[in-house]
Motif scaffolding. Structure first.
Motif, mmCIF file in Angstrom:
data_model
loop_
_atom_site.group_PDB
_atom_site.id
_atom_site.type_symbol
_atom_site.label_atom_id
_atom_site.label_comp_id
_atom_site.label_asym_id
_atom_site.label_seq_id
_atom_site.Cartn_x
_atom_site.Cartn_y
_atom_site.Cartn_z
ATOM 1 N N ILE B 18 0.842 -1.205 0.000
ATOM 2 C CA ILE B 18 0.000 0.000 0.000
ATOM 3 C C ILE B 18 0.871 1.248 0.000
ATOM 4 O O ILE B 18 0.645 2.198 -0.757
ATOM 5 N N ALA B 19 1.910 1.230 0.842
ATOM 6 C CA ALA B 19 2.798 2.392 0.932
ATOM 7 C C ALA B 19 3.438 2.674 -0.423
ATOM 8 O O ALA B 19 3.516 3.828 -0.866
ATOM 9 N N ALA B 20 3.876 1.632 -1.119
ATOM 10 C CA ALA B 20 4.525 1.821 -2.417
ATOM 11 C C ALA B 20 3.542 2.426 -3.415
ATOM 12 O O ALA B 20 3.878 3.380 -4.140
ATOM 13 N N LEU B 21 2.309 1.904 -3.435
ATOM 14 C CA LEU B 21 1.302 2.420 -4.378
ATOM 15 C C LEU B 21 0.984 3.885 -4.092
ATOM 16 O O LEU B 21 0.920 4.710 -5.012
ATOM 17 N N VAL B 22 0.810 4.210 -2.815
ATOM 18 C CA VAL B 22 0.502 5.589 -2.440
ATOM 19 C C VAL B 22 1.649 6.507 -2.849
ATOM 20 O O VAL B 22 1.435 7.602 -3.385
ATOM 21 N N ALA B 23 2.883 6.064 -2.627
ATOM 22 C CA ALA B 23 4.043 6.892 -2.967
ATOM 23 C C ALA B 23 4.100 7.143 -4.470
ATOM 24 O O ALA B 23 4.341 8.269 -4.922
ATOM 25 N N ILE B 24 3.842 6.081 -5.252
ATOM 26 C CA ILE B 24 3.872 6.248 -6.713
ATOM 27 C C ILE B 24 2.777 7.212 -7.168
ATOM 28 O O ILE B 24 3.013 8.110 -7.994
ATOM 29 N N ALA B 25 1.567 7.047 -6.590
ATOM 30 C CA ALA B 25 0.454 7.922 -6.972
ATOM 31 C C ALA B 25 0.772 9.374 -6.645
ATOM 32 O O ALA B 25 0.550 10.283 -7.452
ATOM 33 N N LEU B 26 1.351 9.604 -5.467
ATOM 34 C CA LEU B 26 1.688 10.966 -5.060
ATOM 35 C C LEU B 26 2.728 11.559 -6.004
ATOM 36 O O LEU B 26 2.628 12.709 -6.437
#
Lengths: 65, 288
Positions: B18-26
């Protein structure tokens, strides 16, 4: 939500105070989870903590942009 | 025990994903969504110069005042131009009298037979009548010019807008063609958004735009009107002897240049004060 915040005539990205806020929130959450003994159910506590922080900060950032 | 240790792994792996996905989206939102902090309010600025020279006798407007198209901005002493008009009128009268005389003379001679008046004399009186007609027309044109000059001693507002840079006072000498004040067209407010070139692909003409003024206030609405199709190549000034003078740049680090995008306001709410040159943040909503 404004994307930048003014402080004494300086404009800076809202992400900056958000980072500090996320840091404080993380610290609070971390102490609560630690007291509840949650980290016994986690394989790698430091990785978990770091991921939690990224989630907090990223969610706030996505809310902003 | 086995299920419990699996849960330990799954919990950690899940939050990490989840953290990786959120970071990429940001990262994507921050880097590629078309928005810029570098927006400037722009407006047409008309430099008002008098069309005739003379002493300024009256300035009925105040600095920063709203004027409407056709309002008087300042008066130039009209006395000289009034006299010039009288003079031009007199010249018209004189030329007209001369022309009438010559016209009648030519008409009279033309009717007489060749025995009384020579054909040479007929021709010469006819052509001197034509010349007098031309001079009469010239005098009329000079009179029209004099009348126009007199009219232009009143300097009028060319558009609806605000007077700025008012640096003219009664007693100043105004020279024709030298601008004395500027009028900011109040209908021409727009925005130049300076977008990084990396953000241009997701920006299209007609996209809705929300505008945050640095001065605060309500969020304004607008739309993308057009994109500039050229900016200066700063690495290509021509040096002496017309040789290329290419800057040595870093191979690894490059900066995105900025391209101006013209943004029109949909509507400016009452109470929002705009000044040409103000800063704003511009956020484009792509309609994918």
């Amino acid at each position: 939500m404004p994307r930048e915040i003014e402080l004494f005539g300086f404009f800076m990205p809202t992400l900056l105070p958000m980072f500090l806020l996320a840091f404080g929130l993380q610290w609070l959450l971390d102490s609560v989870l630690g007291r509840l003994g949650f980290y016994a159910h986690v394989w790698h506590p430091s990785l978990f903590r770091f991921s939690l922080f990224v989630c907090l900060f990223g969610a706030m950032g996505l809310f902003l942009y | 025990m086995n299920a419990k240790s699996l849960l330990r792994y799954v919990l950690t792996a899940a939050i990490f994903t989840i953290a990786a996905l959120v970071a990429i989206a940001l990262w994507r939102h921050y880097m590629y969504s078309p928005w810029t902090r570098d927006g400037r309010i722009r407006a047409d600025v008309i430099s008002v110069a008098p069309d005739v020279s003379g002493i300024v006798v009256d300035v009925p407007v105040l600095e920063n005042q709203l004027v409407h198209k056709g309002d008087v901005l300042f008066h130039i002493d009209a006395e000289r131009y009034r006299i010039a008009l009288v003079q031009a009128n007199a010249a018209v009268d004189a030329r007209k009298a001369d022309y009438d005389l010559k016209r009648r003379e030519a008409a009279r001679r033309a009717t007489l037979s060749g025995v009384v008046v020579s054909s040479e004399s007929q021709e010469s009186s006819a052509s001197s009548a034509s010349a007098a007609a031309a001079l009469y027309q010239e005098a009329q044109a000079a009179r029209d010019t004099a009348a126009l000059n007199l009219q232009r001693t009143e300097v009028l507002a060319p558009v609806d807008g605000y007077v700025t840079n008012l640096d003219v006072h009664p007693g100043d000498y105004a020279t024709a063609g030298r601008a004395l004040l500027a009028v900011i067209d109040s209908h021409s407010f727009r925005i130049n958004g300076y977008f990084e070139e990396t953000k241009l692909p997701r920006l299209h003409v007609g996209d809705a735009v929300s505008i945050h003024l640095m001065s605060g206030g309500p969020i304004l609405r607008g739309h993308v009107e057009s994109l500039a199709r050229g900016i200066t190549d700063r690495d290509n000034p021509s040096g002496p002897r017309l040789l290329a003078d290419v800057n040595p740049t870093f191979n690894w680090v490059r900066l995105a240049q900025r391209v101006p995008v013209r943004i029109a306001f949909d509507q400016i709410p009452d109470g929002v004060v705009l000044a040409s040159g103000m800063t704003c943040t511009v956020i484009v909503k792509p309609h994918d």
